[in-house]
Every structure is written in structure tokens, then in C-alpha cells.
Design a protein around this motif. Structure first.
Motif, PDB file in Angstrom:
ATOM      1  N   ARG A  33      -2.505 -12.053  22.168  1.00 18.71           N
ATOM      2  CA  ARG A  33      -2.819 -10.824  21.735  1.00 18.71           C
ATOM      3  C   ARG A  33      -3.720 -10.062  22.688  1.00 18.71           C
ATOM      4  O   ARG A  33      -3.244  -8.751  22.892  1.00 18.71           O
ATOM      5  N   THR A  34      -4.586 -10.765  23.256  1.00 19.43           N
ATOM      6  CA  THR A  34      -5.463 -10.064  24.455  1.00 19.43           C
ATOM      7  C   THR A  34      -4.482  -9.518  25.410  1.00 19.43           C
ATOM      8  O   THR A  34      -4.853  -8.363  25.824  1.00 19.43           O
ATOM      9  N   ASP A  35      -3.611 -10.314  26.087  1.00 21.65           N
ATOM     10  CA  ASP A  35      -2.682  -9.661  26.878  1.00 21.65           C
ATOM     11  C   ASP A  35      -2.111  -8.543  26.598  1.00 21.65           C
ATOM     12  O   ASP A  35      -1.737  -7.541  27.319  1.00 21.65           O
ATOM     13  N   LYS A  36      -1.473  -8.737  25.492  1.00 21.93           N
ATOM     14  CA  LYS A  36      -0.711  -7.467  24.905  1.00 21.93           C
ATOM     15  C   LYS A  36      -1.444  -6.169  24.926  1.00 21.93           C
ATOM     16  O   LYS A  36      -1.060  -4.977  25.240  1.00 21.93           O
ATOM     17  N   MET A  37      -2.609  -6.377  24.349  1.00 21.97           N
ATOM     18  CA  MET A  37      -3.444  -5.212  23.830  1.00 21.97           C
ATOM     19  C   MET A  37      -4.222  -4.415  25.255  1.00 21.97           C
ATOM     20  O   MET A  37      -4.062  -3.261  25.500  1.00 21.97           O
TER      21      MET A  37
END
Length: 78
Positions: A33-37
Motif C-alpha cells: 500500500r505504501t508503494d502504491k501511494m
């Protein structure tokens, strides 16, 4: 008596392993999720022109969104 001892021993072995596996799963999910954000933020910042960071973000879309066919199809269509 012997049955409860065996159950206790199995519980002492299995519970920590399961806890580690669940913790690792949750940590992996949070990192994805952090990578996507991060990709989203980078691309939103660079809406007016290309930057080195925005090009890098575009280059990793297929890697980060490997399980999201909708995003990959939209990226391919772009």
C-alpha cells in the motif's frame, strides 16, 4: 493428562510460528500500500511535466501493481 501436555507443547510451537507468519503478511500488505501511494503521490506532483521521479514511478507500475489488472490495463492503454 498426557493429552493436555501434548496439546500444550504443540501450542507452544505452533502459536509463535503462526504469529510470525501473520505479522509478516500484514507487514507485506502495508508495504504494498505504501508503494502504491508513493507512485500516486509522485505522479500527482508531476502532473504539469515529467520529472525523473515521475518517469521512475511510471516504470515500476507493472511491478507494484502486478495483481491489479485494471491499473495495468489502464497504464497499457495510456
Amino acid at each position: 493428562m498426557a493429552c493436555t501436555n501434548i496439546i500444550n507443547i504443540v501450542a507452544l510451537i505452533v502459536v509463535p510460528i503462526v504469529a510470525v507468519l501473520i505479522g509478516q503478511h500484514l507487514q507485506n500488505r502495508a508495504q504494498k500500500r505504501t508503494d502504491k501511494m508513493e507512485i500516486f503521490k509522485t505522479l500527482m506532483i508531476a502532473r504539469t511535466g515529467w520529472t525523473v521521479e515521475s518517469v521512475r514511478a511510471l516504470n515500476v507500475i507493472d511491478i507494484i501493481f502486478v495483481n491489479d489488472k485494471k491499473v495495468r490495463n489502464a497504464w497499457r492503454d495510456l
